[in-house]
Design a protein around this motif. Sequence first.
Motif, PDB file in Angstrom:
ATOM      1  N   ARG A 228       0.837  -1.201   0.000  1.00  0.00           N
ATOM      2  CA  ARG A 228       0.000   0.000   0.000  1.00  0.00           C
ATOM      3  C   ARG A 228       0.870   1.247   0.000  1.00  0.00           C
ATOM      4  NH1 ARG A 228      -1.848   3.734   3.703  1.00  0.00           N
ATOM      5  NH2 ARG A 228      -3.957   4.548   3.322  1.00  0.00           N
ATOM      6  N   GLU A 229       1.874   1.280   0.881  1.00  0.00           N
ATOM      7  CA  GLU A 229       2.732   2.460   0.973  1.00  0.00           C
ATOM      8  C   GLU A 229       3.537   2.652  -0.306  1.00  0.00           C
ATOM      9  OE1 GLU A 229       2.427   4.669   3.329  1.00  0.00           O
ATOM     10  OE2 GLU A 229       0.861   3.375   4.133  1.00  0.00           O
ATOM     11  N   SER A 230       3.993   1.546  -0.886  1.00  0.00           N
ATOM     12  CA  SER A 230       4.750   1.633  -2.139  1.00  0.00           C
ATOM     13  C   SER A 230       3.875   2.165  -3.264  1.00  0.00           C
ATOM     14  CB  SER A 230       5.304   0.251  -2.495  1.00  0.00           C
ATOM     15  OG  SER A 230       5.934   0.272  -3.752  1.00  0.00           O
ATOM     16  N   PHE A 231       2.632   1.689  -3.336  1.00  0.00           N
ATOM     17  CA  PHE A 231       1.692   2.145  -4.357  1.00  0.00           C
ATOM     18  C   PHE A 231       1.443   3.641  -4.227  1.00  0.00           C
ATOM     19  CE2 PHE A 231      -2.711   3.277  -5.333  1.00  0.00           C
ATOM     20  CZ  PHE A 231      -2.818   2.887  -6.653  1.00  0.00           C
ATOM     21  N   LEU A 232       1.151   4.081  -3.004  1.00  0.00           N
ATOM     22  CA  LEU A 232       0.864   5.500  -2.795  1.00  0.00           C
ATOM     23  C   LEU A 232       2.079   6.362  -3.113  1.00  0.00           C
ATOM     24  CD1 LEU A 232      -1.272   5.399   0.478  1.00  0.00           C
ATOM     25  CD2 LEU A 232      -2.059   5.947  -1.830  1.00  0.00           C
ATOM     26  N   ALA A 233       3.262   5.916  -2.697  1.00  0.00           N
ATOM     27  CA  ALA A 233       4.474   6.692  -2.959  1.00  0.00           C
ATOM     28  C   ALA A 233       4.715   6.827  -4.454  1.00  0.00           C
ATOM     29  CB  ALA A 233       5.672   6.027  -2.285  1.00  0.00           C
ATOM     30  N   ALA A 234       4.502   5.736  -5.193  1.00  0.00           N
ATOM     31  CA  ALA A 234       4.735   5.774  -6.641  1.00  0.00           C
ATOM     32  C   ALA A 234       3.749   6.703  -7.334  1.00  0.00           C
ATOM     33  CB  ALA A 234       4.638   4.363  -7.213  1.00  0.00           C
ATOM     34  N   ARG A 235       2.486   6.689  -6.904  1.00  0.00           N
ATOM     35  CA  ARG A 235       1.476   7.534  -7.540  1.00  0.00           C
ATOM     36  C   ARG A 235       1.604   8.997  -7.143  1.00  0.00           C
ATOM     37  NH1 ARG A 235      -2.870   5.312 -10.353  1.00  0.00           N
ATOM     38  NH2 ARG A 235      -2.194   3.278 -11.137  1.00  0.00           N
ATOM     39  N   GLN A 236       2.099   9.262  -5.933  1.00  0.00           N
ATOM     40  CA  GLN A 236       2.181  10.639  -5.454  1.00  0.00           C
ATOM     41  C   GLN A 236       3.509  11.315  -5.786  1.00  0.00           C
ATOM     42  OE1 GLN A 236       1.249  10.266  -1.270  1.00  0.00           O
ATOM     43  NE2 GLN A 236      -0.944  10.063  -1.659  1.00  0.00           N
ATOM     44  N   LYS A 237       4.546  10.530  -6.055  1.00  0.00           N
ATOM     45  CA  LYS A 237       5.865  11.094  -6.327  1.00  0.00           C
ATOM     46  C   LYS A 237       5.844  12.087  -7.482  1.00  0.00           C
ATOM     47  CE  LYS A 237      10.677   9.648  -7.084  1.00  0.00           C
ATOM     48  NZ  LYS A 237      10.942  10.254  -8.396  1.00  0.00           N
TER      49      LYS A 237
ATOM     50  N   ILE B 200       4.711  17.955 -11.416  1.00  0.00           N
ATOM     51  CA  ILE B 200       4.297  17.872 -12.825  1.00  0.00           C
ATOM     52  C   ILE B 200       2.794  18.103 -12.991  1.00  0.00           C
ATOM     53  CG2 ILE B 200       6.189  16.280 -13.307  1.00  0.00           C
ATOM     54  CD1 ILE B 200       4.097  14.081 -13.661  1.00  0.00           C
ATOM     55  N   GLY B 201       2.043  18.078 -11.890  1.00  0.00           N
ATOM     56  CA  GLY B 201       0.613  18.351 -11.960  1.00  0.00           C
ATOM     57  C   GLY B 201      -0.180  17.194 -12.544  1.00  0.00           C
TER      58      GLY B 201
ATOM     59  N   LEU C 281       0.462   8.206 -17.365  1.00  0.00           N
ATOM     60  CA  LEU C 281      -0.301   7.007 -17.027  1.00  0.00           C
ATOM     61  C   LEU C 281      -1.213   6.507 -18.142  1.00  0.00           C
ATOM     62  CD1 LEU C 281      -1.435   7.643 -13.325  1.00  0.00           C
ATOM     63  CD2 LEU C 281       0.440   6.199 -14.141  1.00  0.00           C
ATOM     64  N   VAL C 282      -1.866   7.412 -18.849  1.00  0.00           N
ATOM     65  CA  VAL C 282      -2.928   7.000 -19.770  1.00  0.00           C
ATOM     66  C   VAL C 282      -2.435   6.090 -20.895  1.00  0.00           C
ATOM     67  CG1 VAL C 282      -4.544   7.848 -21.528  1.00  0.00           C
ATOM     68  CG2 VAL C 282      -4.511   8.884 -19.242  1.00  0.00           C
ATOM     69  N   PRO C 283      -1.328   6.395 -21.579  1.00  0.00           N
ATOM     70  CA  PRO C 283      -0.934   5.517 -22.694  1.00  0.00           C
ATOM     71  C   PRO C 283      -0.739   4.068 -22.288  1.00  0.00           C
ATOM     72  CG  PRO C 283       0.246   7.602 -22.821  1.00  0.00           C
ATOM     73  CD  PRO C 283      -0.456   7.592 -21.498  1.00  0.00           C
TER      74      PRO C 283
ATOM     75  N   ALA D 299      -6.366  12.335  -2.139  1.00  0.00           N
ATOM     76  CA  ALA D 299      -7.222  11.792  -1.087  1.00  0.00           C
ATOM     77  C   ALA D 299      -7.914  10.510  -1.552  1.00  0.00           C
ATOM     78  CB  ALA D 299      -8.254  12.825  -0.662  1.00  0.00           C
ATOM     79  N   THR D 300      -8.346  10.482  -2.806  1.00  0.00           N
ATOM     80  CA  THR D 300      -9.055   9.313  -3.321  1.00  0.00           C
ATOM     81  C   THR D 300      -8.113   8.133  -3.496  1.00  0.00           C
ATOM     82  OG1 THR D 300     -10.585  10.811  -4.442  1.00  0.00           O
ATOM     83  CG2 THR D 300     -10.637   8.522  -5.116  1.00  0.00           C
ATOM     84  N   LEU D 301      -6.844   8.385  -3.830  1.00  0.00           N
ATOM     85  CA  LEU D 301      -5.856   7.308  -3.868  1.00  0.00           C
ATOM     86  C   LEU D 301      -5.785   6.600  -2.522  1.00  0.00           C
ATOM     87  CD1 LEU D 301      -2.811   8.858  -5.778  1.00  0.00           C
ATOM     88  CD2 LEU D 301      -4.108   6.842  -6.482  1.00  0.00           C
TER      89      LEU D 301
END
Length: 240
Positions: free
Chosen positions: A109-118, A124-125, A133-135, A164-166
């Motif tokens: 869980r922590e790894s997932f959140l860190a990767a998505r929030q980094k 980069i916004g 992510l989309v491609p 927050a939703t992540l």
Amino acid sequence: MTPALLLHGIGGRAALWAPSVAALAPRPVIAMDMPGYDGKGPALASFEALADAAVAQLNAAGITEADVVGHSLGGMIALELALRHPSRVRRLVIVASSPAFGSRDPAFRESFLAARQKPLDEGIGMAGVAAALVPAMLGPAADPGAAPAAMAAMGSVDEAAYRATLAVLTGFDRRADLPRVTQPALLIAGEADQTAPPRGMARMAEAMPDARIIVIPGAGHLLPLEAPGAFHAALLEFLS
């Protein structure tokens, strides 16, 4: 005709459902923007609250029962809604989703959140996150308009609400409750989806009393945009 409630994914917006709203006409349709995603209010801190917010949308429209369609995170909310407020859901459509977050391991869980929030921490916004992510979510047969539409929607999401939703996403687990889903359900998977693979969605369908799965060839995780013809044909056949 029974009204429909459409619930988008974590990187989506209600506007992405415009082709589905048109395909479902003349059926009344509510495409719900997740709380906080327009920057006008706070994101909600639980799936229970998200399901209750969806019911509030139905109440505001005077709708007592709806066919509920959820994509990705929206599929999780749809499942929560069907379990929490069963009398409000006539039929359930879960698209490219799963009954639980990927792992119960706190380290994952922590790894997932860190990767998505980094990337956001690096400034980069949401537009930058969308471009990255989309491609990777698309299958080999994706409609050419899928990527631009998905990136525009994700780029418009309020960053604080996305963060927050992540966090809310990582706490979801309704696997044990799947046998309690009483509504007729259709699960729609993309053949090339690596986020919610067909084999996992097939197991989900097997655990529900009245569910079946359709796999759309060549589609990835964003299959309502990638294969709108096949997606809407399956949706309309089931809801009718």
